[in-house]
Design an enzyme around this catalytic site. Sequence first.
Site, PDB file in Angstrom:
ATOM      1  N   TYR A  45      -2.227  -1.022  10.086  1.00  0.00           N
ATOM      2  CA  TYR A  45      -2.243  -1.345   8.636  1.00  0.00           C
ATOM      3  C   TYR A  45      -1.005  -0.785   8.027  1.00  0.00           C
ATOM      4  CZ  TYR A  45      -4.385  -1.202   3.825  1.00  0.00           C
ATOM      5  OH  TYR A  45      -4.315  -1.385   2.530  1.00  0.00           O
ATOM      6  N   SER A  84       0.819  -1.333  -0.002  1.00  0.00           N
ATOM      7  CA  SER A  84       0.114  -0.136   0.101  1.00  0.00           C
ATOM      8  C   SER A  84       0.926   1.171  -0.068  1.00  0.00           C
ATOM      9  CB  SER A  84      -0.813   0.083   1.014  1.00  0.00           C
ATOM     10  OG  SER A  84      -1.388   1.230   1.357  1.00  0.00           O
TER      11      SER A  84
END
Lengths: 252, 254
Positions: B159, B145
């Site tokens: 995350y 990401s």
Amino acid sequence: MLFSIDGKTALVTGGSRGIGKMIATGFVEAGAKVYIAARKHAASEETAAELSKIGDCIALEADLSSEEGCRALATEIQNREDKLDILVNNAGATWAVPIEEFGDAAWDRALNVNVKGVFHMTRFLLPELRAAARPEDPARVINIGSIDGLRVPRMDTYSYSASKAAVHMLTRHLASKLAPDITVNAIAPGPFESKMMAETLRTFGDQIAASAPLRRIGRPDDMAGTAIFLASRAGSYLTGAVIPVDGGISTT
Amino acid sequence: MPIADKFSLHDKVAIVTGASSGLGVAFAQALAEAGANVVLGARRTDGLEATQRVVEAAGTKALVVATDVTFPEACTRLAAAAMEAFGRVDILVNNAGVGTAVPATREDPAEYRRVIDVNLFGSFYMAQACARVMKPGSSIINLGSVLGSTTADLPQAAYSSSKAAIIGLTRDLAQQWTGRKGIRVNAIAPGFFPTEMTEQFPPGYMEEMIERRVPIGRPGQLEECAAAVVFLASDAASYITGILLPVDGGLLTT
């Protein structure tokens, strides 16, 4: 047609041999109209004649080591085309001499062609690139960097490695400035069969191939594949990326 | 081979985890449209059946296997089911992922652990299970990401750290397996794509982020992210291994 560049118009600088020729060949095979520019017009003509057997390829002459030389090539394109979908800034120069002898001559040509040439070509062709841009199908600039701009090379090529790191940063800077009409990405090749690499590969070829996690040097289609990805619908949401195509060498 | 054929995945077999929603569905569809049969893993089988129809509509075969990637034995079962049905595994897309958006001082350790379990351990267990059966020429694509390399104003400790870990995992597996097994291992770093995860963002957040942080000026379309996966899975990327490919509209330049 995710990976199609059929009908697009491209300019590949330094397109007569090496990595430029690999990309020009892939583009022509994929249905693009491709201009190739090189300092030696005979070499350009020869490659264009070869590629014209499979598609549309036009030879131009250019010396991109000066601003005027870049302007002259841009004008050649402007005289022939109203729009340019893809600009591949591939022309490059290197220099290797021991550090004690590494003077301005060794710096100037590499920085002029590899860094300023990339910038000026992009700058002068902005109107034609912008004219080609459509919503969700931006015009594309693809700069050829190098793994030597990502990790430290073994050879005495100080201006080359510094210039290629500069190309990567220039790619990111231009990407942020030229979006959304134009995407700007870089490919950072590892070892490929090019004239620039010929001597190195003759001496260290086996060693270099063995040191790559993929255990070989790059093939023409490896270079063309990434360039086509970036130039096609598939690459339309990428900008500012520096993509190593190096058999994994930059991970080691 | 004509250059266009290098992008084909005809007759290949791909496993996609987290295939019941969002990017996972787009990956399965794009892989199928490129010619691959697709094995679909997720915890929710109801969603998987919808994805199965998407794959079959593209003209290839789909196999649904309920899978919780936090269990190594479930990952082994998924790879074994693919081998039994199709006789090979060429592509793994490690897409299963979860996130939280809780300020770090209030973050529940169990929830943090859950994010690492799914995003990092799940990716590793799946890679391990697939690498044991993959042949040279195969390709693993991990989901990183942009938050593995930057921040974006939301509390994302779990995350972000899981996605930064994916970068290291990708490089090391490439180093271990590309030479010895001929398996390429790469990661993509998506920016903002409309998914179930982004639907949970606070009102106005996404618009502000796009305006301020995405030079291309719009969220990505799911098929634009899937295109990068198809490219990395294909022979057109056969000299690429160990990389992180951002598909972010330029977010990482900001």
